[in-house]
Design a protein around this motif. Structure first.
Motif, short mmCIF file in Angstrom:
data_model
loop_
_atom_site.label_atom_id
_atom_site.label_comp_id
_atom_site.label_asym_id
_atom_site.label_seq_id
_atom_site.Cartn_x
_atom_site.Cartn_y
_atom_site.Cartn_z
N ASP A 443 0.70 -1.40 -0.05
CA ASP A 443 -0.12 0.01 -0.05
C ASP A 443 1.40 1.05 -0.23
OD1 ASP A 443 0.40 -0.61 2.83
OD2 ASP A 443 -0.62 0.40 3.66
N GLY A 444 2.33 0.75 0.72
CA GLY A 444 3.26 2.37 0.50
C GLY A 444 3.38 2.39 -0.51
N GLY A 468 -0.99 -5.11 -0.88
CA GLY A 468 -1.15 -6.19 0.03
C GLY A 468 -1.45 -4.97 1.56
N ASN A 470 -1.81 -2.59 4.55
CA ASN A 470 -1.58 -3.97 6.16
C ASN A 470 -1.29 -1.80 6.17
OD1 ASN A 470 1.78 -2.09 5.41
ND2 ASN A 470 2.18 -3.93 6.11
N ALA A 472 0.15 -0.08 6.24
CA ALA A 472 1.78 0.93 7.66
C ALA A 472 2.79 0.27 5.90
CB ALA A 472 2.19 -0.28 8.30
N TRP A 473 4.22 1.25 6.42
CA TRP A 473 5.19 0.95 5.79
C TRP A 473 5.90 -0.22 6.23
CZ3 TRP A 473 6.33 4.49 1.39
CH2 TRP A 473 5.43 5.36 1.59
N GLY A 474 5.14 -1.28 6.33
CA GLY A 474 5.50 -2.01 6.89
C GLY A 474 7.08 -2.64 7.14
MG LIG Z 1 2.25 -1.69 3.64
#
Ligand SMILES: [Mg+2]
Ligand SMILES: Cc1ncc(C[n+]2csc(CCOP(=O)(O)OP(=O)(O)O)c2C)c(N)n1
Length: 551
Positions: A443-444, A468, A470, A472-474
């Motif tokens: 998503d980032g 994907g 989430n 977030a910048w996982g």
């Molecule tokens: Mg992400």
């Protein structure tokens, strides 16, 4: 415009670009056909929404088709917007020609619109960056740019064209392009490597992207099979040994590289992805052999037991000949590899797969990324092109997806630039019109290029995008927590409707929040025959288990 005729002769069939007055004559020439010298055929023009997408698309074209990619960007900001993508091509050894517009020579220094001396910026990240000032020599310069881009070690070349030169008219003679000839590696070097291999008990062969780009994938596979060498594949070499092959030990790469006594790395730099070329047990480091397509590609850091530089196909052919024809090999297997080495690694691969299976069947909500990949694997064809643009979400993909053929996996490579996704997907659809094209998008990462779903729509290029999501910048969130005990600036909007972004642009998509809904959503996406984003809300607490972030 003979500049485009020169491109045509090097196999170019599409020009990726974003409009600017400094480069109109290129469009005019493409629309009207590129002249006798180019076979009189029009060049497909693909206009995008950000210059980085144009160059990423040219780069992916080169990496998928092994013919050079072409992008044209307008003067000033068009060129500066392309720099990250040019750098990505530089580090991936991708043959790309980027043509830039350029302010007029006539006013140079007086402050024309978008006046900038671009080659100074591009020189460090290209094989050559220079300016064409004259119409009469333009076609020759473009021809030279393509020759350079394709000569090993391949890479991007930049040429900007002053306003007078690009708007001028001139006749030019073009000579037929001769394919670049890669020099074979030195026979003595191959002999030394064969000697090391004959004595090794726990050898591992690591194959990198240049094995594919250099057309050595079939001989590399045969060499591994004849010599019974366990293989770890990287980058575009993923698929040289298809998923499930008994010698493919990528799933057990940590163990293989930790316990090896000899590691031969061919077609990949000894960079952070390969522990900078340090392998084997701490108290008994493995001997390391580096094989590259040119002498300059051989690692200058670390201790090498041997190296070879030159055509990679010739290297593998030479190595097999050396080991099988040698009198010392008569009646014996060509190497001393311990009988139990390859089976031990195969067993480790099996154990890793068994562990994966538990996560891949996860019924957790929010969804575990592994579950997305188990559903995707069920519907993925052998010739699919799978593209990764993101952090942890793509690392999971690298672990679970083992391509069935080489040349079908595109990750950003060692520059690790987010935003490659849409450009790569555009190019993949053009390069492989009837294959599945799947873009795995964090998503980032989506924020850098999702607007180019508009390009997919306008040019009728269907692709499946799996986001994907989430929130977030996982791949920054979890490392920051590990370092500081908390994280900041790593959250994105949870459940953001990236699928609606694609719908608004004329494509399609849907939101998925439960594991059971993934499979039907993927089925709809592949059947849609349109750009389709499957927006899967995943668990932000799940971090990809990694030993290093590469920093
Ligand atoms: Mg992400
Ligand atoms: C252009 C660019 N900016 C920043 C980074 C640093 N970076 C690496 S991974 C990452 C997080 C990616 O997040 P996302 O795409 O959502 O994937 P996730 O890790 O959450 O699965 C960032 C910010 C980068 N690699 N490239």
């Amino acid at each position: 415009m003979h500049a485009l005729a020169a491109a045509r002769r090097h196999g170019v069939s599409a020009l990726f670009t974003l409009s600017g007055g400094h480069i109109f004559p290129l469009y005019d020439a493409a629309v009207k056909g590129v002249g006798e010298a180019g076979g009189g055929q029009p060049l497909r023009l693909v206009d995008v929404r950000h210059e980085q997408t144009a160059v990423f698309a040219a780069e992916a074209t080169a990496r998928l088709t092994r013919t050079p990619g072409l992008a044209a960007v307008t003067a000033g900001p068009g060129v500066t917007n392309s720099v990250s993508a040019v750098t990505t091509a530089w580090l991936n050894g991708a043959p790309v020609v980027v043509l830039g517009g350029r302010a007029a020579d006539y006013h140079w220094g007086a402050g024309s619109l978008q006046e900038l001396d671009h080659p100074l910026l591009l020189a460090p990240v290209t094989k050559r960056a220079w300016t064409e000032h004259a119409t009469a020599t333009l076609a020759g310069s473009v021809d030279e740019a393509f020759r350079l881009a394709m000569a090993p070690h391949r890479g991007p070349v930049f040429l900007d064209i002053s306003l007078e030169a690009i708007y001028g008219q001139a006749e030019a003679e073009l000579s037929a392009p001769d394919p670049p000839v890669a020099a074979p590696p030195d026979a003595g070097d191959i002999g030394r490597i064969a000697t090391l291999l004959r004595a090794a008990r726990r050898p591992v062969l690591v194959l990198g992207s240049d094995v594919w780009l250099g057309g050595a994938e079939d001989v590399a596979r045969r060499a591994a099979e004849e010599l019974r060498l366990p293989v770890v594949t990287n980058g575009q070499a993923r698929g040289v040994l298809p998923g499930g092959h008994d010698l493919l030990v990528t799933r057990a790469r940590s163990l293989a590289l930790r316990d090896a006594d000899l590691v031969i790395v061919a077609g990949a730099p000894l960079d952070f992805r390969l522990g900078y070329g340090s392998f084997g047990p701490k108290d008994a480091p493995a001997q390391v052999v580096h094989v590259a397509d040119v002498p300059g590609g051989i690692a200058a850091h670390g201790q090498l037991a041997a190296s070879a530089a030159g055509d990679l196909a010739a290297f593998f052919t030479g190595l097999v000949a050396e080991l099988t024809d040698h009198p010392a090999s008569a009646g014996r297997t060509p190497t001393a590899a311990a009988e139990d080495w390859a089976p031990q690694l195969t067993e480790a691969v099996r154990a890793a797969r068994a562990l994966d299976a538990r996560l891949m069947a996860s019924d957790a909500e929010p969804v575990h990324p592994a579950r997305i990949y188990s559903e995707l694997l069920r519907v993925l064809d052998d010739d699919a092109v799978v593209i990764g643009d993101g952090g942890d979400f793509v690392s999971f993909a690298g672990k679970y997806i083992e391509p069935g053929r080489p040349g079908g996996w595109l990750d950003p490579g060692p520059f690790g630039c987010l935003g490659t996704g849409l450009g790569y997907a555009i190019a993949a659809r053009l390069a492989r019109p009837s294959a599945q094209i799947v873009l795995l998008l964090g998503d980032g990462a989506a924020g850098f290029s999702l607007m180019d779903a508009d390009t997919l729509v306008r040019h009728r290029l269907p692709a499946v995008i799996v986001c994907g999501n989430n929130g977030a910048w996982g791949l920054e969130k979890h490392p920051m927590r590990a370092l500081y005990g908390y994280d900041v600036l790593t959250d994105l909007r949870p459940g953001c409707r990236y699928d609606e972004v694609v719908r608004a642009l004329g494509g399609a998509g849907e939101l998925v929040t439960s594991p059971a809904s993934i499979a039907p959503a993927l089925r709809r996406a592949f059947a849609a025959n349109a750009p389709y984003l499957v927006n899967v809300v995943t668990d932000p607490e799940i971090a990809y288990p990694r030993s290093t972030t590469g920093v």
